[in-house]
Motif scaffolding. Structure first.
Motif, PDB file in Angstrom:
ATOM      1  N   TRP A 140       0.808  -1.213   0.000  1.00 41.10           N
ATOM      2  CA  TRP A 140       0.000   0.000   0.000  1.00 41.10           C
ATOM      3  C   TRP A 140       0.844   1.268   0.000  1.00 41.10           C
ATOM      4  CZ3 TRP A 140       0.152   3.770   3.718  1.00 41.10           C
ATOM      5  CH2 TRP A 140       0.736   3.448   4.948  1.00 41.10           C
ATOM      6  N   ARG A 141       2.051   1.216   0.552  1.00 40.27           N
ATOM      7  CA  ARG A 141       2.879   2.425   0.614  1.00 40.27           C
ATOM      8  C   ARG A 141       3.344   2.855  -0.775  1.00 40.27           C
ATOM      9  NH1 ARG A 141       4.378   4.211   5.584  1.00 40.27           N
ATOM     10  NH2 ARG A 141       4.038   2.792   7.356  1.00 40.27           N
ATOM     11  N   TYR A 142       3.859   1.920  -1.551  1.00 43.47           N
ATOM     12  CA  TYR A 142       4.304   2.278  -2.896  1.00 43.47           C
ATOM     13  C   TYR A 142       3.116   2.587  -3.810  1.00 43.47           C
ATOM     14  CZ  TYR A 142       9.082   0.955  -1.733  1.00 43.47           C
ATOM     15  OH  TYR A 142      10.350   0.896  -1.159  1.00 43.47           O
ATOM     16  N   SER A 143       1.984   1.972  -3.513  1.00 41.63           N
ATOM     17  CA  SER A 143       0.783   2.307  -4.293  1.00 41.63           C
ATOM     18  C   SER A 143       0.370   3.755  -4.033  1.00 41.63           C
ATOM     19  CB  SER A 143      -0.368   1.367  -3.917  1.00 41.63           C
ATOM     20  OG  SER A 143      -0.027   0.019  -4.183  1.00 41.63           O
ATOM     21  N   LEU A 144       0.427   4.176  -2.767  1.00 43.79           N
ATOM     22  CA  LEU A 144       0.101   5.549  -2.433  1.00 43.79           C
ATOM     23  C   LEU A 144       1.117   6.513  -3.040  1.00 43.79           C
ATOM     24  CD1 LEU A 144      -2.072   7.050  -0.771  1.00 43.79           C
ATOM     25  CD2 LEU A 144      -0.483   7.029   1.163  1.00 43.79           C
ATOM     26  N   LEU A 145       2.376   6.111  -3.070  1.00 44.88           N
ATOM     27  CA  LEU A 145       3.410   6.928  -3.709  1.00 44.88           C
ATOM     28  C   LEU A 145       3.132   7.104  -5.202  1.00 44.88           C
ATOM     29  CD1 LEU A 145       6.230   8.331  -3.574  1.00 44.88           C
ATOM     30  CD2 LEU A 145       7.238   6.081  -4.012  1.00 44.88           C
ATOM     31  N   SER A 146       2.699   6.036  -5.852  1.00 42.26           N
ATOM     32  CA  SER A 146       2.381   6.113  -7.288  1.00 42.26           C
ATOM     33  C   SER A 146       1.207   7.049  -7.552  1.00 42.26           C
ATOM     34  CB  SER A 146       2.072   4.712  -7.823  1.00 42.26           C
ATOM     35  OG  SER A 146       3.150   3.828  -7.599  1.00 42.26           O
ATOM     36  N   VAL A 147       0.225   7.005  -6.671  1.00 44.86           N
ATOM     37  CA  VAL A 147      -0.921   7.905  -6.819  1.00 44.86           C
ATOM     38  C   VAL A 147      -0.478   9.353  -6.697  1.00 44.86           C
ATOM     39  CG1 VAL A 147      -3.086   8.640  -5.754  1.00 44.86           C
ATOM     40  CG2 VAL A 147      -2.615   6.207  -6.048  1.00 44.86           C
ATOM     41  N   GLY A 148       0.408   9.650  -5.734  1.00 44.84           N
ATOM     42  CA  GLY A 148       0.902  11.010  -5.555  1.00 44.84           C
ATOM     43  C   GLY A 148       1.659  11.527  -6.765  1.00 44.84           C
ATOM     44  N   VAL A 149       2.463  10.682  -7.380  1.00 42.88           N
ATOM     45  CA  VAL A 149       3.198  11.092  -8.587  1.00 42.88           C
ATOM     46  C   VAL A 149       2.223  11.348  -9.733  1.00 42.88           C
ATOM     47  CG1 VAL A 149       4.868  10.343 -10.320  1.00 42.88           C
ATOM     48  CG2 VAL A 149       5.294   9.884  -7.895  1.00 42.88           C
ATOM     49  N   LEU A 150       1.200  10.500  -9.847  1.00 44.40           N
ATOM     50  CA  LEU A 150       0.200  10.685 -10.904  1.00 44.40           C
ATOM     51  C   LEU A 150      -0.548  12.008 -10.732  1.00 44.40           C
ATOM     52  CD1 LEU A 150      -1.366   9.467 -13.323  1.00 44.40           C
ATOM     53  CD2 LEU A 150      -2.898   8.403 -11.655  1.00 44.40           C
ATOM     54  N   GLN A 151      -0.817  12.421  -9.504  1.00 42.38           N
ATOM     55  CA  GLN A 151      -1.561  13.657  -9.261  1.00 42.38           C
ATOM     56  C   GLN A 151      -0.764  14.910  -9.618  1.00 42.38           C
ATOM     57  OE1 GLN A 151      -2.645  12.722  -5.118  1.00 42.38           O
ATOM     58  NE2 GLN A 151      -4.784  12.914  -5.725  1.00 42.38           N
ATOM     59  N   LEU A 152       0.525  14.765  -9.843  1.00 45.78           N
ATOM     60  CA  LEU A 152       1.325  15.926 -10.250  1.00 45.78           C
ATOM     61  C   LEU A 152       0.906  16.434 -11.634  1.00 45.78           C
ATOM     62  CD1 LEU A 152       3.692  17.687  -9.224  1.00 45.78           C
ATOM     63  CD2 LEU A 152       5.243  16.158 -10.450  1.00 45.78           C
ATOM     64  N   SER A 153       0.204  15.606 -12.407  1.00 45.15           N
ATOM     65  CA  SER A 153      -0.249  16.031 -13.740  1.00 45.15           C
ATOM     66  C   SER A 153      -1.340  17.107 -13.654  1.00 45.15           C
ATOM     67  CB  SER A 153      -0.755  14.830 -14.537  1.00 45.15           C
ATOM     68  OG  SER A 153      -1.798  14.178 -13.831  1.00 45.15           O
ATOM     69  N   ILE A 154      -1.854  17.395 -12.451  1.00 51.91           N
ATOM     70  CA  ILE A 154      -2.800  18.507 -12.297  1.00 51.91           C
ATOM     71  C   ILE A 154      -2.146  19.823 -12.700  1.00 51.91           C
ATOM     72  CG2 ILE A 154      -4.129  19.840 -10.586  1.00 51.91           C
ATOM     73  CD1 ILE A 154      -4.655  17.279  -9.107  1.00 51.91           C
TER      74      ILE A 154
END
Length: 523
Positions: free
Chosen positions: A182-196
């Protein structure tokens, strides 16, 4: 008059200048950006339920304490809405949305390294929560400015990004957790949100500059008539001076005016005409935040509707997976239930936008019907006891949620609430008032679940809030109609008080004065 754009080429950072609301143009790009902003903000918030059991096990915390993560996030997102409005009016929507994207990504990436639930309160709750506010509200506000006739439909379709995100993110994150945790999954989500940040760069400001109507000049009098009038005025003035009374047919000789005013009146009119023809009047300064909307009773009722309806927006998506697991449904099938809810929400948003786009139609009444049906859907969840019953309730709830969630903020631009002129400030105040429910809703549901050991109690609390919201929504139109009647009555009373009419014939009045004064001298 057709809509036109300013002719000269402008850089991509300059505002778009239109003569009227374009109902398209660069607005389609803004709608495209809003689709992804919705997906990466509310889509992630609604998909966060897939992390609940992992966080409870990792931090050894209760359901209610884990619920505070999203509660603080939603509270900060809504509580700082006026700040988002002020910053957007001061620095522009583009800069604010880009800054929000950076904050969201920073909070999520930092949360993946959290060691306690308090760390999650700070990272996701405060940092990402502030970023969600700075990203979402300015985007939906500027999108409403680009559209008029198609506003409801375009906003509803663009807001389906949230639904597609839940549909795709819930199974994807579940599968990703099994591979990398879950930790690396949450990290991946955070990187994806940078596209905002990229989405924010597409939000070009818009300026509506109406064309000035050229009024035809009145035809000049023939030269012969002008000379005849001048000669008549000269003759009358000379005769009046001989009798000791100053008489003239000039309109400037109105009783009560001084000679200085009479001498300066003609030059002032000349200067005023030149100013109107050769210069543009300065635009009124935009208020950073207009709290005058709080004096509007219809807006107050609408704000209370949003306050109580928010109780039912987030909790079902957070507790649908735990509820299904408590009924003995597997993790994979539980994720499908959440995805089905998201797909139904897509159809609900599009259907609501299509219906509200029809004219003539009273949009506030359509919204009220949808809120009532949404309350029925929430009451139906506790009666589901197996997979297909829960799937049916989720689809019905998702459809009705889409009709309300995709339209309740854009409806602020309608005349039944505040209108497009006060849309920006009204949205900030409206979302700010929602912050109380955003903070209290999920923890309240979590406390009820911990107390009763039954997830059905969470859905009952959401349904009760939605019913109260429907009551206040039903009062919006009557309050607006009553306010309009009071304003019309005040206008009629003001029009009844008219200044006394001045005499049409100044010569007759002055001659009468002269005769009276002459009689006084003879006596």
């Amino acid at each position: 008059s057709k809509m036109t754009v300013k002719a000269e080429k402008m850089p991509c950072t300059a505002p778009n200048v239109y003569t009227k609301v374009p109902d398209g143009g660069w607005g389609w790009t803004v709608a495209f950006a809003f689709f992804f902003v919705e997906a990466l903000t509310y889509g992630i918030i609604k998909s966060f339920g897939v992390f609940f059991n992992d966080l409870m096990e990792s931090f050894d915390e209760t359901n209610s304490r884990i619920s505070w993560i999203i509660s603080i996030c939603v509270f900060v997102q809504t509580f700082t809405a006026p700040l988002s409005t002020v910053l957007s009016n001061r620095f522009g929507h583009r800069f604010v949305v880009m800054a929000g994207g950076v904050l969201i990504s920073t909070g999520m990436v930092t949360a993946s390294f959290a060691r306690t639930v308090v760390d999650m309160y700070v990272t996701i709750g405060i940092i990402s929560g502030l970023g969600y506010c700075l990203s979402f509200l300015p985007t939906v506000t500027i999108l409403s400015q680009y559209f008029d006739k198609r506003r409801s439909l375009v906003t509803a379709v663009a807001s389906t990004g949230e639904c597609f995100a839940v549909f795709s993110f819930a199974p994807a994150i579940t599968a990703l957790k099994e591979q990398i945790g879950w930790r690396y999954s949450l990290l991946s989500v955070g990187v994806l949100q940078l596209s905002i940040v990229i989405c924010g760069s597409l939000l070009r400001p818009i300026i509506i500059k109406k064309q000035e109507e050229v009024k035809p000049q009145p035809p000049e009098e023939p030269t012969e008539i002008k000379y005849m009038l001048e000669n008549e005025q000269t003759r009358t003035s000379i005769e009046s001076i001989d009798s000791g009374v100053e008489i003239t047919t000039s309109p400037s000789n109105v009783p009560g005016k001084t000679k200085a005013e009479q001498k300066s009146e003609e030059p002032k009119e000349h200067v005023q005409i030149l100013a109107e023809n050769n210069s543009t009047p300065p635009e009124p300064k935009t208020k950073l935040l207009d709290f005058s909307v709080m004096k509007d009773y219809s807006f107050i009722c609408y704000a209370f509707f949003g306050l109580f309806a928010t109780l039912g927006f987030f909790a079902p998506s957070l507790y649908i997976i735990p509820l299904s697991l408590s009924l003995g449904i597997g993790k994979d099938r539980s994720a499908y239930i959440l995805s089905a809810m998201a797909i139904a929400e897509v159809f609900g948003r599009v259907s609501a936008g299509w219906v509200l786009n029809k004219k003539p139609i009273r949009k506030i009444y359509i919204e009220l019907i949808c809120v009532v049906l949404l309350s029925v859907a929430l009451f139906a969840f506790p009666f589901a006891s197996e997979f297909w019953g829960l799937m049916t309730c989720s689809i019905f709830f998702g459809f009705m949620l889409g009709t309300v969630a995709g339209t309740h903020i854009p409806l602020l631009a309608e005349d039944d609430v505040v209108g497009i002129a006060k849309m920006s400030s009204a949205a900030g105040v409206y979302v700010f008032i929602q912050s109380v429910a955003g903070l209290a809703g999920p923890p309240l549901a979590g406390v009820l679940v911990d107390t009763t050991q039954n997830y059905s109690s969470a859905f009952y609390s959401c349904a009760a809030g939605m019913v109260l919201g429907a009551v206040f929504l039903s009062l919006v139109r009557p309050c607006k109609a009553g306010l309009c009647r009071r304003q019309q009555q005040h206008t009629e009373e003001s029009a009844a008080v008219v200044a006394p009419d001045l005499p049409d014939d100044f010569i007759e009045m002055d001659i009468t004065k002269a005769e009276n004064s002459g009689k006084g001298c003879d006596s």
